[in-house]
Design a protein around this motif. Structure first.
Motif, PDB file in Angstrom:
ATOM      1  N   ALA A   1      28.088  56.974  31.531  1.00 40.71           N
ATOM      2  CA  ALA A   1      26.757  56.578  31.212  1.00 40.71           C
ATOM      3  C   ALA A   1      25.638  57.389  32.257  1.00 40.71           C
ATOM      4  O   ALA A   1      26.209  57.717  33.390  1.00 40.71           O
ATOM      5  CB  ALA A   1      26.638  54.922  31.290  1.00 40.71           C
ATOM      6  N   SER A   2      24.610  57.325  31.746  1.00 45.04           N
ATOM      7  CA  SER A   2      23.531  57.885  32.517  1.00 45.04           C
ATOM      8  C   SER A   2      23.017  57.012  33.666  1.00 45.04           C
ATOM      9  O   SER A   2      23.599  55.750  33.835  1.00 45.04           O
ATOM     10  CB  SER A   2      22.108  58.182  31.962  1.00 45.04           C
ATOM     11  N   ASP A   3      22.337  57.350  34.854  1.00 47.10           N
ATOM     12  CA  ASP A   3      21.766  56.662  35.900  1.00 47.10           C
ATOM     13  C   ASP A   3      20.999  55.345  35.397  1.00 47.10           C
ATOM     14  O   ASP A   3      20.993  54.401  36.038  1.00 47.10           O
ATOM     15  CB  ASP A   3      21.050  57.506  36.842  1.00 47.10           C
ATOM     16  N   THR A   4      20.373  55.503  34.286  1.00 43.99           N
ATOM     17  CA  THR A   4      19.334  54.447  33.758  1.00 43.99           C
ATOM     18  C   THR A   4      20.155  53.381  32.963  1.00 43.99           C
ATOM     19  O   THR A   4      19.555  52.361  32.514  1.00 43.99           O
ATOM     20  CB  THR A   4      18.288  55.161  32.952  1.00 43.99           C
ATOM     21  N   VAL A   5      21.372  53.523  32.316  1.00 42.63           N
ATOM     22  CA  VAL A   5      21.881  52.920  31.512  1.00 42.63           C
ATOM     23  C   VAL A   5      23.141  52.031  32.130  1.00 42.63           C
ATOM     24  O   VAL A   5      23.780  53.009  32.964  1.00 42.63           O
ATOM     25  CB  VAL A   5      22.574  53.622  30.257  1.00 42.63           C
ATOM     26  N   PRO A   6      23.239  50.853  31.959  1.00 44.97           N
ATOM     27  CA  PRO A   6      24.476  50.212  32.720  1.00 44.97           C
ATOM     28  C   PRO A   6      25.677  50.729  32.329  1.00 44.97           C
ATOM     29  O   PRO A   6      26.022  51.320  31.051  1.00 44.97           O
ATOM     30  CB  PRO A   6      24.215  48.714  32.303  1.00 44.97           C
ATOM     31  N   SER A   7      26.597  50.847  32.945  1.00 44.76           N
ATOM     32  CA  SER A   7      27.764  51.515  32.858  1.00 44.76           C
ATOM     33  C   SER A   7      28.765  50.417  32.265  1.00 44.76           C
ATOM     34  O   SER A   7      29.248  49.468  32.711  1.00 44.76           O
ATOM     35  CB  SER A   7      28.630  52.006  34.351  1.00 44.76           C
ATOM     36  N   ASP A   8      29.447  51.005  30.994  1.00 46.62           N
ATOM     37  CA  ASP A   8      30.237  50.059  30.322  1.00 46.62           C
ATOM     38  C   ASP A   8      31.664  50.880  29.921  1.00 46.62           C
ATOM     39  O   ASP A   8      32.476  50.316  29.187  1.00 46.62           O
ATOM     40  CB  ASP A   8      29.612  49.538  29.444  1.00 46.62           C
ATOM     41  N   SER A   9      31.657  52.234  30.437  1.00 42.07           N
ATOM     42  CA  SER A   9      33.004  52.700  30.014  1.00 42.07           C
ATOM     43  C   SER A   9      32.874  54.172  31.132  1.00 42.07           C
ATOM     44  O   SER A   9      31.951  54.498  31.620  1.00 42.07           O
ATOM     45  CB  SER A   9      32.741  53.336  28.604  1.00 42.07           C
ATOM     46  N   LEU A  10      34.325  54.628  30.957  1.00 38.74           N
ATOM     47  CA  LEU A  10      34.548  55.772  31.923  1.00 38.74           C
ATOM     48  C   LEU A  10      35.184  56.807  31.217  1.00 38.74           C
ATOM     49  O   LEU A  10      35.904  56.666  29.952  1.00 38.74           O
ATOM     50  CB  LEU A  10      35.445  55.530  33.314  1.00 38.74           C
ATOM     51  N   PHE A  11      34.990  58.288  31.461  1.00 36.87           N
ATOM     52  CA  PHE A  11      35.626  59.259  30.849  1.00 36.87           C
ATOM     53  C   PHE A  11      36.931  59.596  31.685  1.00 36.87           C
ATOM     54  O   PHE A  11      36.711  59.904  32.976  1.00 36.87           O
ATOM     55  CB  PHE A  11      34.741  60.272  30.601  1.00 36.87           C
TER      56      PHE A  11
ATOM     57  N   GLY B   1      60.223  58.090  32.357  1.00 37.55           N
ATOM     58  CA  GLY B   1      60.118  59.311  33.074  1.00 37.55           C
ATOM     59  C   GLY B   1      58.616  59.537  33.799  1.00 37.55           C
ATOM     60  O   GLY B   1      57.860  58.613  33.352  1.00 37.55           O
ATOM     61  N   THR B   2      58.849  60.021  34.838  1.00 37.59           N
ATOM     62  CA  THR B   2      57.516  60.301  35.606  1.00 37.59           C
ATOM     63  C   THR B   2      56.772  61.723  35.213  1.00 37.59           C
ATOM     64  O   THR B   2      57.444  62.715  35.313  1.00 37.59           O
ATOM     65  CB  THR B   2      57.741  60.163  37.033  1.00 37.59           C
ATOM     66  N   VAL B   3      55.342  61.643  35.221  1.00 45.04           N
ATOM     67  CA  VAL B   3      54.654  62.915  34.885  1.00 45.04           C
ATOM     68  C   VAL B   3      53.728  63.150  35.992  1.00 45.04           C
ATOM     69  O   VAL B   3      52.880  61.959  36.292  1.00 45.04           O
ATOM     70  CB  VAL B   3      53.765  62.893  33.364  1.00 45.04           C
ATOM     71  N   TRP B   4      53.664  64.111  36.536  1.00 42.76           N
ATOM     72  CA  TRP B   4      52.464  64.345  37.719  1.00 42.76           C
ATOM     73  C   TRP B   4      51.252  65.077  36.920  1.00 42.76           C
ATOM     74  O   TRP B   4      51.294  65.906  36.283  1.00 42.76           O
ATOM     75  CB  TRP B   4      52.943  65.355  38.636  1.00 42.76           C
ATOM     76  N   ALA B   5      50.241  64.415  37.162  1.00 41.20           N
ATOM     77  CA  ALA B   5      48.826  64.735  36.549  1.00 41.20           C
ATOM     78  C   ALA B   5      47.592  64.879  37.415  1.00 41.20           C
ATOM     79  O   ALA B   5      47.659  64.053  38.451  1.00 41.20           O
ATOM     80  CB  ALA B   5      48.480  63.695  35.234  1.00 41.20           C
ATOM     81  N   TRP B   6      46.904  65.794  37.153  1.00 36.83           N
ATOM     82  CA  TRP B   6      45.685  65.659  37.976  1.00 36.83           C
ATOM     83  C   TRP B   6      44.580  64.967  37.379  1.00 36.83           C
ATOM     84  O   TRP B   6      44.047  65.233  35.954  1.00 36.83           O
ATOM     85  CB  TRP B   6      44.981  67.072  37.977  1.00 36.83           C
ATOM     86  N   LEU B   7      44.399  63.844  37.509  1.00 37.59           N
ATOM     87  CA  LEU B   7      43.697  62.630  37.010  1.00 37.59           C
ATOM     88  C   LEU B   7      42.141  62.825  37.574  1.00 37.59           C
ATOM     89  O   LEU B   7      41.933  62.503  38.678  1.00 37.59           O
ATOM     90  CB  LEU B   7      44.269  61.232  37.226  1.00 37.59           C
ATOM     91  N   THR B   8      41.284  63.054  36.552  1.00 37.23           N
ATOM     92  CA  THR B   8      39.784  63.047  36.628  1.00 37.23           C
ATOM     93  C   THR B   8      39.124  61.549  35.983  1.00 37.23           C
ATOM     94  O   THR B   8      39.229  61.467  35.016  1.00 37.23           O
ATOM     95  CB  THR B   8      39.030  64.064  36.605  1.00 37.23           C
ATOM     96  N   LEU B   9      38.330  60.956  36.806  1.00 44.24           N
ATOM     97  CA  LEU B   9      37.731  59.743  36.384  1.00 44.24           C
ATOM     98  C   LEU B   9      36.026  59.973  36.687  1.00 44.24           C
ATOM     99  O   LEU B   9      35.631  60.565  37.629  1.00 44.24           O
ATOM    100  CB  LEU B   9      38.016  58.295  37.305  1.00 44.24           C
ATOM    101  N   SER B  10      35.228  59.665  35.655  1.00 40.57           N
ATOM    102  CA  SER B  10      33.947  60.164  35.688  1.00 40.57           C
ATOM    103  C   SER B  10      33.204  59.111  34.777  1.00 40.57           C
ATOM    104  O   SER B  10      33.571  58.566  33.743  1.00 40.57           O
ATOM    105  CB  SER B  10      33.391  61.554  35.213  1.00 40.57           C
TER     106      SER B  10
END
Length: 555
Positions: free
Chosen positions: A205-215, A193-202
């Motif tokens: 990590a802070s600006d000074t730390v390398p980004s290794d994950s997303l919320f 089945g299909t679910v419509w979602a409002w998907l937010t990616l952010s």
């Protein structure tokens, strides 16, 4: 254990090389390290083992164990025990202090974890390769997967294939300057089945730390989207229905003195489409008599649930149109408003007027047909009642023609009326017109409409009175005058009309016999129309009165 073994090996190496440390000092650093890394029991045991190893090595080398060696070994064991005790005490104090400091943090972390687990929204973390690291129960239930089955899977596997390109581009576009992105995305459940979602990616990590994950935040909007699509479809159907019915929607805000409307509404008014227009702009096209219907706000005394008016307007192209405005009157934020629909009634009104005219014409034709059908019996009766006095055929013919022409004049007068009717004044004026120029007549009375049948009979009475006055009365005398007047009884409130014919002057001859004229006037009390006719003949004049019922004469 590694430190202990290294220390013992070091002691063996000293033994094999023949060197001796008389103070057992080589064991102190090892005891300190072990006491720091382990608890005090392990440190005390290691100290005793090192003292025994050192004492044994010296005994083998010297062949005996001097007392000073024992003393040093005992001192080493005591020193090691003290070091182990102090380090263990320090460790316990430090751990207690850390526990005190970390307790609120752990409690807060526990609360946040609980909140995330019980949240209505779905939460997850994703590494920089797009793999799911952690997700809460809501997201697992939303997608229909066990939690452990989703961990480690790429997030694009649960995204609809038509939206994967958007997700990929969104992941690439996330940078510290633009750390988040939101969009409507379709997700695929485990059952397909299909679910419509409002998907937010952010970025997590802070600006000074390398980004290794997303919320990731997931809001289920399936029902809202279905409701929105249903509303859009309903609006489209409503617009189609309004357009098919040539109806327009409008709204007047009297607080802002503004009017807004749909495209069809402005087309009805013949004005260019605008989102908002000053209400005063319409004053140039709305009929002045109808302007208050549109421009006057409801007010507290007039405000009601419904608003239904019809206004006339002259469009810029010169067309005059009838517009119906129907809606509701409301008060929003203290401002009076009207909202509703508009319909062009011009064609309908024209059709209604045309039908009314046709019905009126048909009624008139029926009346004329009935009148003409009754005309021939009337002429027949006139011929039968008329006598040829002393066998004078010429006089008989002239008199008969005169009376038929009087009947014809009455018919012509009635025919000129749109409804086949006339007034008492018109009938009297027609008969006395030849004498009015000489000032021989006085005609007074209100305008009273008289129907076709009663008008014919009343016209015959006036004709007989005028004819009799010409032949025998004052109209044959240069000094004579005739006064005709009529009025309602009881000051205009009665149901009867009193008509009087008064001749003033010398009469040439009295009425000698009961002929056709006497029958018309009702010498015996029964005139052609009305009742209670009365005669009064004098040497210097003549008076005739007649009573007519208002129901009898009104059309």
């Amino acid at each position: 254990m590694a430190v202990l073994v290294a220390t013992l090996l070091f002691e063996v190496a000293i033994f094999l090389t023949g060197g001796v440390d008389p103070a057992f000092l080589e064991f102190v650093p090892a005891i300190v390290v072990i006491a720091f890394l382990e608890n005090r029991l392990v440190a005390v045991g290691s100290t005793v083992l090192m003292a025994a190893a050192g004492l044994g090595a010296r005994t083998i080398m010297d062949g005996q164990s001097p007392a000073d060696q024992w003393v040093r070994a005992i001192l080493l064991a005591l020193a090691g025990g003290m070091i182990a005790f102090l380090f263990d005490q320090s460790r316990r104090s430090l751990q207690a202090a850390l526990d005190v400091k970390l307790a609120p943090v752990e409690a807060a972390a526990s609360r946040y974890r609980g909140a995330f687990e019980r949240a209505e929204l779905g939460f997850a973390t994703v590494n920089d390769r797009g793999e799911l690291l952690w997700l809460n129960k809501r997201l697992s239930v939303l997608l229909g997967y066990p939690e452990d089955e989703l961990v480690g899977r790429p997030i694009d596997e649960v995204v609809h294939q038509d939206d994967r390109a958007l997700l990929k581009n969104s992941l690439v576009a996330l940078v510290p300057d633009a750390p988040w992105f939101s969009s409507e995305t379709r997700l695929i459940r485990s059952d397909g089945g299909t679910v419509w979602a409002w998907l937010t990616l952010s970025l997590s990590a802070s600006d000074t730390v390398p980004s290794d994950s997303l919320f990731v935040v997931v809001d289920d909007i399936t029902e809202r989207r279905a409701a929105r699509e249903a509303l859009v479809a309903q609006n489209e159907w409503l617009d189609l229905a309004l357009s098919a019915g040539r109806l327009g929607t409008w709204r007047i805000d009297y607080g802002q003195d503004a009017i807004s409307g749909s495209r069809q509404f402005w087309e009805i008014l013949g004005l260019p489409q605008m989102a908002l227009r000053p209400l005063s702009d319409l004053s140039s096209i709305v009929h002045p008599a109808d302007w208050d219907k549109l421009a006057s706000p409801p007010g507290t005394s007039r405000r009601g649930p419904n608003y239904d008016v019809e206004i006339r307007l002259k469009r810029p192209d010169g067309q005059v149109r009838w517009i119906a405005l129907r809606g509701r009157e409301e008060n929003h934020d203290g401002r009076d408003q009207r909202i509703g629909i508009a319909a062009d009634l011009t064609e309908r009104r024209q059709t209604t007027l045309l039908r009314a005219a046709v019905r009126k014409q048909e009624t008139l034709m029926l009346e004329l047909r009935h009148r003409f059908s009754n005309l021939f019996p009337v002429i027949t009766a006139i011929v039968k009642m008329q006598d040829a006095t002393e066998g004078n055929i010429v006089k008989f013919k002239d008199t008969l023609v005169e009376r038929i022409r009087a009947l014809e004049a009455t018919h012509m007068l009635l025919t000129r009326g749109a409804d086949g009717s006339s007034t008492i004044r018109d009938l009297v004026v027609q008969e006395l017109q030849p004498f009015s120029k000489d000032g021989k007549t006085i005609i007074t009375g209100p305008d009273i409409k008289i129907s076709g049948g009663a008008a014919e009979s009343f016209a015959m009475i006036i004709h007989e009175l005028a004819t009799n006055s010409i032949k025998h009365g004052v109209l044959g005398d240069a000094q004579g005058k005739v006064e005709a007047h009529w009025a309602f009884t009881a000051g205009g409130t009665g149901d009867e009309i009193v008509f009087e014919w008064i001749e003033t002057g010398r009469r040439t001859a009295p009425i000698k016999r009961q002929g056709f004229g006497s029958m018309v006037l009702g010498v015996d009390g029964t005139p052609l129309v009305g009742h209670s006719s009365q005669f009064e003949v004098r040497e210097d004049g003549f008076r005739y009165s007649l009573r007519l019922s208002s129901k009898e004469v009104q059309a």
